[in-house]
Design a protein around this motif. Structure first.
Motif, mmCIF file in Angstrom:
data_model
loop_
_atom_site.group_PDB
_atom_site.id
_atom_site.type_symbol
_atom_site.label_atom_id
_atom_site.label_comp_id
_atom_site.label_asym_id
_atom_site.label_seq_id
_atom_site.Cartn_x
_atom_site.Cartn_y
_atom_site.Cartn_z
ATOM 1 N N ASP A 169 -29.971 22.644 -14.524
ATOM 2 C CA ASP A 169 -31.237 22.263 -13.878
ATOM 3 C C ASP A 169 -31.762 20.925 -14.386
ATOM 4 O O ASP A 169 -32.189 20.073 -13.599
ATOM 5 C CB ASP A 169 -32.287 23.355 -14.101
ATOM 6 C CG ASP A 169 -32.072 24.572 -13.204
ATOM 7 O OD1 ASP A 169 -31.123 24.538 -12.386
ATOM 8 O OD2 ASP A 169 -32.841 25.544 -13.331
ATOM 9 N N GLY A 225 -29.120 28.093 -14.276
ATOM 10 C CA GLY A 225 -30.082 27.042 -14.580
ATOM 11 C C GLY A 225 -29.599 26.093 -15.656
ATOM 12 O O GLY A 225 -30.330 25.186 -16.073
ATOM 13 N N PHE A 273 -32.584 23.864 -8.012
ATOM 14 C CA PHE A 273 -32.298 24.606 -9.232
ATOM 15 C C PHE A 273 -31.758 26.004 -8.925
ATOM 16 O O PHE A 273 -31.912 26.533 -7.821
ATOM 17 C CB PHE A 273 -33.572 24.749 -10.083
ATOM 18 C CG PHE A 273 -34.124 23.442 -10.606
ATOM 19 C CD1 PHE A 273 -33.347 22.292 -10.634
ATOM 20 C CD2 PHE A 273 -35.432 23.361 -11.081
ATOM 21 C CE1 PHE A 273 -33.850 21.088 -11.110
ATOM 22 C CE2 PHE A 273 -35.946 22.162 -11.565
ATOM 23 C CZ PHE A 273 -35.166 21.022 -11.567
ATOM 24 N N GLY A 321 -37.276 19.873 -8.858
ATOM 25 C CA GLY A 321 -36.036 19.980 -8.106
ATOM 26 C C GLY A 321 -36.226 20.161 -6.621
ATOM 27 O O GLY A 321 -35.272 20.506 -5.907
#
Length: 543
Positions: free
Chosen positions: A161, A158, A233, A216
């Motif tokens: 992200d 992540g 993500f 996302g």
């Protein structure tokens, strides 16, 4: 002079130096006239595509970047810096390399991220992890100071992200940069974001619809025609190359990255995308690519290049660094034939270093190379013999020559001629023996001397017969000179005489100072070579 004055003098000289690492480092001074905000370290990056093993191109990019890093530290009096070696191991494998075992395992997983493909070597979690480990071992072997970051770690954890959300937010603007650069057919399927198929695990090249940039969420059509809605993500997608590069520059805060000429267009487009994402492209150098001995671009698939293992077998790490330092914006031929000159020029520049004025030192490649990994010892060191002279010696000794034989001859010329006393010379002896065995001995042919050369060789033999056993190289060189200048031997110039010596005694069109060679090889042994050449004149068959 105080240490402060010395440092000030060094900085002043570096600010004016035309050496390319300083020219590159000064770009960073313009980028941050007051230093990077909040005292942050200036970040240098090098990239690695782990679909193959590290090679000379990997080495040269990390080395050259390190040299700019060190130059920047000099210019700023020690401002903090970092070097990141980034591995793009989320990239989908497009082709199975030819030089790995179990290639069928790779072919069965084409299209999947490198970090999610089984390791054909059977030693690591994945093929990407295996090659990442090779990269780290490779960089550690040469003592580089770096931090390793892998795309898979950043995507899966992540860590990217927020950056991915930023890309989705500016999706249309990025498409506006990229679509005009693509062929019409490619435009139909292009997307800055490459989703990973939830069914096959393949990195898909399909159009994408952005549903929610904050979470996302995107939509796309999977390989079986199913509409999929999933987040980008957590490793469920990666970015197209040019977008990925720009995202990384902005997210990591990269300030400097160099690349090869083949990525010139990528730098341009990625720079535009970085600006859209709220950052700016790093400073950098676009360097020329390597050519083979025929002047053709080096290709991994053709195998017309030179591996780093080959260079280190037939040369040295220092000579490779020296060769890569010079003229990075000019194309370089990369083949066995360039190594001997690079070895000898490295030692010539190293020996000259301490006698040079400071501005000249900063233009000397060795000044930079000795500081690449934090050490600056060895300036002014020289070797008692050149690599070229060693190559001529082992060429005369033949393909079966041994290190012990070479050291016994070195005792004629070098005080305390032992590997322990001369470790750097020991490395060159090993390189000379390998070069001779694999390249020189199979091709050496001593030609028969012509009539005037016979007379000159007989005269040289007579002079050597009168020479003192401990005659110096200079004395012997003068004797050779005098014979070459005699009108009765009818040499057009001294070069013609030396070429005759090389071709009839050594079997090569080029060679060393003959006085140095005779002193090293020995007067009696050289007279035997002359006798063989004279005998060859009576029975002139190629040896």
């Amino acid at each position: 002079m105080t240490e402060t004055q010395q440092n000030r003098g060094l900085i002043d000289a570096a600010l004016k130096s035309k050496a390319w690492p300083f020219e590159e480092a000064r770009k960073l001074l313009k980028r941050y006239p007051q230093g990077k905000p909040n005292g942050e370290a200036v970040l240098f990056e090098t990239g690695y595509g782990p679909s193959g093993l590290p090679h000379i191109g990997t080495f040269q990019e990390v080395l050259r970047t390190t040299l700019v890093r060190r130059a920047y530290e000099v210019l700023t009096g020690g401002a903090p810096t970092r070097l990141v070696a980034f591995s793009d191991d989320m990239d989908g494998l497009r082709k199975a390399p030819d030089n790995v075992p179990n290639a069928e395992l790779l072919r069965a997983n084409l299209g999947k991220p490198l970090s999610r493909i089984p390791d054909p070597f059977g030693t690591h979690e994945s093929f990407g992890h295996h090659n990442n480990a090779m990269l780290r071992d490779f960089l550690d072997r040469f003592g580089f100071d770096y931090e390793f970051i892998s795309a898979s770690d950043r995507y899966n954890s992540g860590g990217f992200d927020q950056a991915l959300s930023n890309v989705l937010t500016h999706f249309d603007a990025i498409m506006g940069v990229m679509l005009p650069t693509l062929r019409e057919e490619r435009r139909k399927t292009y997307s800055p974001v490459l989703p990973v198929s939830p069914t096959s695990g393949v990195v898909l090249q399909v159009p994408v619809e952005v549903l929610d940039a904050a979470t996302g969420m995107i939509a796309f059509t999977d390989e079986d025609g199913t509409r999929i809605e999933q987040s980008v993500f957590g490793g469920h997608a990666k970015l197209q190359w040019k977008v990925d590069w720009a995202m990384r520059w902005v997210d990591l805060g990269v300030d400097y990255e160099m690349c090869g000429k083949d990525l010139t267009d990528s730098v341009t487009q990625s720079g535009k995308i970085a600006q859209i994402l709220g950052g700016r492209r790093p400073e950098g150098l676009i360097y020329e690519l390597f050519l083979d001995e025929n002047g053709e671009k080096i290709s991994k698939s053709k195998g017309n290049g030179l591996t780093i293992e080959q260079w280190l077998t037939y040369g040295t790490e220092e000579s490779l660094g020296f060769y890569l330092f010079r003229e990075p914006k000019s194309a370089k031929q990369l083949h066995i034939g360039v190594i001997p000159k690079a070895v000898d020029e490295y030692w010539q520049f190293r020996g000259n270093l301490t006698a040079q004025e400071l501005d000249k030192q900063l233009g000397n490649p060795v000044w930079h190379l000795l500081r690449a990994n934090g050490e600056a010892e060895g300036a002014g060191d020289t070797l008692p013999v050149t690599f070229g002279l060693l190559l001529n010696l082992v060429g005369v000794l033949g393909a079966e020559a041994t290190a012990d034989q070479v050291w016994s001859y070195l005792a004629n010329y070098v005080a305390d001629a032992t590997p322990e006393a001369h470790p750097e010379l020991e490395a060159l002896v090993a390189a000379a023996l390998a070069t001779n065995r694999d390249y020189i001995a199979p091709t050496l042919k001593r030609r028969a001397p012509t009539a005037n050369e016979v007379a000159a060789l007989q005269a040289l033999n007579d002079e050597l017969a009168k020479a003192a056993p401990d005659a110096t190289a200079e004395t012997l060189q003068n004797a050779v000179y005098e014979i070459g200048k005699r009108e009765d031997f009818a040499f057009e110039n001294l070069r013609e005489w030396f070429k005759a010596l090389y071709e009839t005694l050594l079997g090569s069109s080029q060679g060393p100072r003959m006085g140095s060679f005779i002193a090293l090889y020995g007067i009696p042994e050289t007279r035997k070579l002359i006798a063989e050449a004279l005998q060859h004149a009576q029975s002139p068959q190629d040896r």
